[in-house]
Design a protein around this motif. Structure first.
Motif, mmCIF file in Angstrom:
data_model
loop_
_atom_site.group_PDB
_atom_site.id
_atom_site.type_symbol
_atom_site.label_atom_id
_atom_site.label_comp_id
_atom_site.label_asym_id
_atom_site.label_seq_id
_atom_site.Cartn_x
_atom_site.Cartn_y
_atom_site.Cartn_z
ATOM 1 N N UNK A 73 30.636 -45.429 -71.024
ATOM 2 C CA UNK A 73 30.375 -46.676 -71.736
ATOM 3 C C UNK A 73 28.914 -46.672 -72.172
ATOM 4 N N UNK A 74 28.631 -47.324 -73.270
ATOM 5 C CA UNK A 74 27.246 -47.486 -73.726
ATOM 6 C C UNK A 74 26.822 -48.916 -73.450
ATOM 7 N N UNK A 75 25.640 -49.067 -72.845
ATOM 8 C CA UNK A 75 25.083 -50.374 -72.535
ATOM 9 C C UNK A 75 23.678 -50.413 -73.116
ATOM 10 N N UNK A 76 23.377 -51.457 -73.878
ATOM 11 C CA UNK A 76 22.052 -51.613 -74.465
ATOM 12 C C UNK A 76 21.378 -52.823 -73.830
ATOM 13 N N UNK A 77 20.190 -52.602 -73.278
ATOM 14 C CA UNK A 77 19.406 -53.677 -72.676
ATOM 15 C C UNK A 77 18.086 -53.766 -73.431
ATOM 16 N N UNK A 78 17.817 -54.949 -73.988
ATOM 17 C CA UNK A 78 16.577 -55.179 -74.720
ATOM 18 C C UNK A 78 15.917 -56.425 -74.141
ATOM 19 N N UNK A 79 14.633 -56.327 -73.868
ATOM 20 C CA UNK A 79 13.881 -57.505 -73.425
ATOM 21 C C UNK A 79 12.505 -57.473 -74.081
ATOM 22 N N UNK A 80 11.741 -58.496 -73.815
ATOM 23 C CA UNK A 80 10.377 -58.543 -74.323
ATOM 24 C C UNK A 80 10.263 -58.926 -75.777
ATOM 25 N N UNK A 81 11.212 -59.727 -76.275
ATOM 26 C CA UNK A 81 11.093 -60.206 -77.652
ATOM 27 C C UNK A 81 9.888 -61.137 -77.791
#
Length: 141
Positions: A73-81
């Motif tokens: 599975x592919x999981x994308x985590x983005x933070x710090x906007x």
């Protein structure tokens, strides 16, 4: 669209200005923290690009690379906007440190986790909600 292309699009949006040229202890501390755990055998850095002011946008993949990636599975985590909200960045980094320590081998065997812990390095450096072009990238994706 590749992740690196998407990130460059996010960084290039904007029209106003934010003072991001001063040294930033917060940005430097986050980059130093990232560098301490990205030497793990379960982490591979990604080349994503730089902000308008030249700061690196850190990104990496966490997984068990002994397992073929085609079955994961592919999981994308983005933070710090928002650069003035450091707690989400710290939370993502803590989660990544746990993954890098080998605490969850089953999770890494079944997933390819792509992490961009600070998508707005210039905002972090300036302690500003906005990127270096004055855009709120949480609203202007």
């Amino acid at each position: 669209m590749k992740l690196s292309t998407l990130l460059m699009c996010v960084v290039l949006l904007g029209s106003a200005s934010v003072n991001v040229f001063a040294e930033s202890p917060a940005y430097n501390a986050i980059i130093k923290r990232i560098n301490t755990f990205t030497n793990s055998k379960t982490i591979r850095p990604l080349i994503t690009g730089r902000t308008i002011t030249g700061r690196s946008i850190p990104a990496y993949v966490i997984s068990d690379f002994n397992v073929p990636t085609s079955s994961k599975n592919r999981v994308l985590i983005i933070s710090g906007q928002h650069g003035d909200e450091i707690n989400p960045i710290k939370s993502v980094l803590s989660f990544c440190e746990n993954l890098a320590s080998g605490a969850y081998p089953g999770l890494l065997a079944n997933n390819l986790i792509i992490v961009v812990p600070v998508v707005n390095p210039d905002g972090l450096a300036a302690k500003s909600r906005y990127n270096s072009l004055g855009k709120d990238i949480n609203r202007d994706w």
